[in-house]
Design an enzyme around this catalytic site. Structure first.
Site, PDB file in Angstrom:
ATOM      1  N   SER A   1       0.793  -1.175  -0.050  1.00  8.06           N
ATOM      2  CA  SER A   1      -0.138  -0.065   0.116  1.00  8.06           C
ATOM      3  C   SER A   1       0.840   1.135   0.071  1.00  8.06           C
ATOM      4  O   SER A   1       1.842   1.303   0.679  1.00  8.06           O
ATOM      5  CB  SER A   1      -0.931  -0.056   1.164  1.00  8.06           C
TER       6      SER A   1
ATOM      7  N   LYS B   1      -0.882  -0.662  -4.339  1.00  9.05           N
ATOM      8  CA  LYS B   1      -2.208   0.027  -3.943  1.00  9.05           C
ATOM      9  C   LYS B   1      -1.778   1.346  -3.895  1.00  9.05           C
ATOM     10  O   LYS B   1      -0.991   1.614  -3.058  1.00  9.05           O
ATOM     11  CB  LYS B   1      -2.925  -0.734  -2.878  1.00  9.05           C
TER      12      LYS B   1
ATOM     13  N   LYS C   1      -3.187   4.953  -2.728  1.00 13.69           N
ATOM     14  CA  LYS C   1      -4.246   5.710  -1.979  1.00 13.69           C
ATOM     15  C   LYS C   1      -4.483   7.029  -2.903  1.00 13.69           C
ATOM     16  O   LYS C   1      -3.311   7.393  -3.470  1.00 13.69           O
ATOM     17  CB  LYS C   1      -3.461   6.554  -0.701  1.00 13.69           C
TER      18      LYS C   1
ATOM     19  N   ASP D   1      -7.112   2.948  -3.293  1.00 17.22           N
ATOM     20  CA  ASP D   1      -7.930   3.134  -1.965  1.00 17.22           C
ATOM     21  C   ASP D   1      -8.305   4.612  -1.762  1.00 17.22           C
ATOM     22  O   ASP D   1      -7.216   5.506  -1.505  1.00 17.22           O
ATOM     23  CB  ASP D   1      -7.033   2.445  -0.780  1.00 17.22           C
TER      24      ASP D   1
ATOM     25  N   GLU E   1     -11.285   0.810  -3.533  1.00 13.67           N
ATOM     26  CA  GLU E   1     -11.606   0.561  -2.353  1.00 13.67           C
ATOM     27  C   GLU E   1     -12.084   1.681  -1.483  1.00 13.67           C
ATOM     28  O   GLU E   1     -11.647   2.745  -1.493  1.00 13.67           O
ATOM     29  CB  GLU E   1     -10.209   0.006  -1.395  1.00 13.67           C
TER      30      GLU E   1
ATOM     31  N   ASP F   1     -13.926  -1.857   2.628  1.00 18.32           N
ATOM     32  CA  ASP F   1     -13.220  -1.971   3.736  1.00 18.32           C
ATOM     33  C   ASP F   1     -13.744  -1.408   5.059  1.00 18.32           C
ATOM     34  O   ASP F   1     -14.511  -2.224   5.575  1.00 18.32           O
ATOM     35  CB  ASP F   1     -11.807  -1.223   3.513  1.00 18.32           C
TER      36      ASP F   1
ATOM     37  N   LYS G   1     -10.397  -7.317   7.300  1.00 19.90           N
ATOM     38  CA  LYS G   1      -9.081  -6.814   8.216  1.00 19.90           C
ATOM     39  C   LYS G   1      -9.777  -7.385   9.789  1.00 19.90           C
ATOM     40  O   LYS G   1     -10.612  -6.952  10.224  1.00 19.90           O
ATOM     41  CB  LYS G   1      -9.086  -5.164   8.523  1.00 19.90           C
TER      42      LYS G   1
ATOM     43  N   GLY H   1      -4.338  -4.663   5.868  1.00 20.40           N
ATOM     44  CA  GLY H   1      -3.056  -4.389   6.775  1.00 20.40           C
ATOM     45  C   GLY H   1      -3.505  -3.098   7.702  1.00 20.40           C
ATOM     46  O   GLY H   1      -4.143  -2.017   6.920  1.00 20.40           O
TER      47      GLY H   1
HETATM   48  O1  NPG Z   1       0.295  -2.560   4.848  1.00 20.04           O
HETATM   49  O2  NPG Z   1      -0.112  -2.501   6.946  1.00 20.04           O
HETATM   50  C1  NPG Z   1      -0.407  -1.926   5.619  1.00 20.04           C
HETATM   51  C2  NPG Z   1      -1.279  -0.722   5.544  1.00 20.04           C
HETATM   52  C3  NPG Z   1      -2.421  -0.832   4.695  1.00 20.04           C
HETATM   53  O3  NPG Z   1      -2.930   1.038   3.386  1.00 20.04           O
HETATM   54  C4  NPG Z   1      -3.140   0.489   4.400  1.00 20.04           C
HETATM   55  N1  NPG Z   1      -3.902   0.331   5.392  1.00 20.04           N
HETATM   56  O4  NPG Z   1      -7.019   2.139   5.025  1.00 20.04           O
HETATM   57  O5  NPG Z   1      -6.354  -0.109   4.364  1.00 20.04           O
HETATM   58  C5  NPG Z   1      -6.038   1.174   4.898  1.00 20.04           C
HETATM   59  C6  NPG Z   1      -4.465   1.634   5.460  1.00 20.04           C
HETATM   60  C7  NPG Z   1      -4.676   2.270   6.878  1.00 20.04           C
HETATM   61  C8  NPG Z   1      -3.774   1.653   7.809  1.00 20.04           C
HETATM   62  C9  NPG Z   1      -5.373   3.041   7.154  1.00 20.04           C
HETATM   63  C10 NPG Z   1      -3.773   2.153   9.067  1.00 20.04           C
HETATM   64  C11 NPG Z   1      -5.259   3.549   8.306  1.00 20.04           C
HETATM   65  C12 NPG Z   1      -4.394   3.411   9.288  1.00 20.04           C
END
Ligand code: NPG
Length: 369
Positions: free
Chosen positions: A136, A162, A164, A189, A214, A239, A263, A291
């Site tokens: 990500s 991925k 953002k 995402d 997403e 999500d 998740k 994640g």
């Molecule tokens: O690889 O752990 C990872 C992060 C993946 O993008 C990721 N997580 O929205 O999915 C999400 C995002 C996120 C993580 C958003 C932590 C907010 C806090």
């Protein structure tokens, strides 16, 4: 199993680079870590995925700690002999707080499986040895910085990227990355950044052959996602909207999502995650494992979950080095774009207690009696 005590710690783990999502939110990794000790002599570990502020979900770290201490632990201790499978029922009267509940259930499951000599993956129902990894990529300060970051991940071997997206950072970054890597599996995402007024903009993503978009809209606008799904060709994946088996079932029935990101923290634990996975398999809906910037403790359990047969898309299950220079367990190292599923009892990783001590800023032990 009878619980003797529960230890809660706050840790500060620096990130290798800032991780930025929509609305200018920048995450760090302060972490609530739990150790459950049992009268049977085994310990179970888990981390809480709630962030320090309620910016991704309504839960936040010190709120989760409060719920654990004031509402979950008294029920757990009063129950006496427990198994992880009992906890959802035990905690049913406490509404919401899935991340807090998941932490406790996971730590108890880890202890229980250690006692039984069984791995998380085999308990959850998998025998796969490795999983495909995605990564990500946060919102970058510039297109050049994005290209540099993605180039690094592509050369590391990640099997899916991925990006953002948000207002002001959407079509251009996607078009540049797709132009440079025409064949790489790519998805976006939005973390709820868009509204029903943005369908025209989101439709402009269709030519880029994305795996999915997403969570484009507000987590409560499930019907809006169904309306959007009817307008765009790119699959929609929920999500934040999926917080339970029931919400997954309803979103599928409404055709608001054709892919689901699972998740475990967000849905209340690994047992609920397996229920959602099974529902998706029955309905031919691909799933992937999200994640939450987990350390090796949460990552180990996620990698086990992601090895179930319905996880047909690479997840945000990246190597430890994606976020941390030093992990609090033996690190997850990616080889040929894959991570190995741990096979040891419980979550199956060794915890670096010296390092955990070094980065602990607060510690509390709560005795069962
Ligand atoms: O690889 O752990 C990872 C992060 C993946 O993008 C990721 N997580 O929205 O999915 C999400 C995002 C996120 C993580 C958003 C932590 C907010 C806090």
């Amino acid at each position: 199993m009878k619980i003797k005590s529960v230890e809660l710690r706050i840790l500060q783990l620096p990130l290798v680079r800032p991780f930025r999502t929509s609305f200018g939110i920048e995450y760090n990794r302060d972490l609530l870590l739990m150790k459950v000790s049992t009268h049977e002599g085994v310990d179970g570990w888990a981390e809480c995925v709630a962030m320090i502020e309620p910016l991704y979900s309504p839960e936040y770290m010190s709120g989760a700690q409060d719920v654990i201490e004031r509402f979950l632990l008294p029920r757990l201790f009063a129950a006496g002999d427990v198994r992880a499978e009992d906890l959802a029922g035990l905690f049913r009267p406490i509404l919401g707080h899935q991340m807090a509940k998941s932490t406790l259930e996971t730590a108890i499951l880890d202890a229980q499986l250690k006692l039984e000599g069984k791995s998380f993956a085999s308990y959850l129902g998998s025998s796969k040895k490795e999983i495909d990894c995605g990564v990500s990529v946060g919102i970058a300060p510039s297109i050049d910085a994005l290209v540099e970051e993605v180039s690094q991940y592509v050369s590391d071997g990640y099997r899916r990227i991925k990006l953002k997206i948000e207002h002001g950072w959407n079509i251009e970054p996607v078009s540049v990355i797709r132009g440079l890597w025409p064949n790489i599996p790519l998805q976006v995402d939005a973390n709820q950044a868009f509204s029903r007024d943005d369908f025209g903009l989101l439709k402009k993503l269709d030519p880029f052959n994305l795996l999915l978009i997403e969570q484009p809209l507000d987590e409560h606008d499930v019907l809006g996602h169904a309306m959007l799904a009817a307008e765009v060709d790119t699959p929609i994946c929920l999500d934040e909207s999926i917080t339970s088996f029931e919400s997954a079932r309803d979103a599928l029935a409404l055709k608001a999502t054709t892919v689901i990101n699972i998740k475990p923290g967000r849905v209340g634990g690994y047992l609920e995650s397996v229920k959602i996975h099974d529902l998706c398999v029955e309905n031919d809906i691909p799933v992937w494992c999200g994640g939450m910037i987990e350390t090796g403790i949460g990552r180990a359990a996620n990698v086990a979950l992601a090895s179930l047969p319905g996880f047909t898309l690479p997840g945000d299950t990246s190597a430890s080095s994606r976020f941390f220079t030093r992990d609090i367990t033996n690190p997850f190292v990616m080889v040929d774009g894959r991570l190995t599923v741990p096979t040891g009892p419980g979550i199956g990783v060794d915890i670096d207690l010296d390092f955990v001590d070094e980065i602990t800023s607060a510690k509390k032990v709560i005795l069962a009696s």
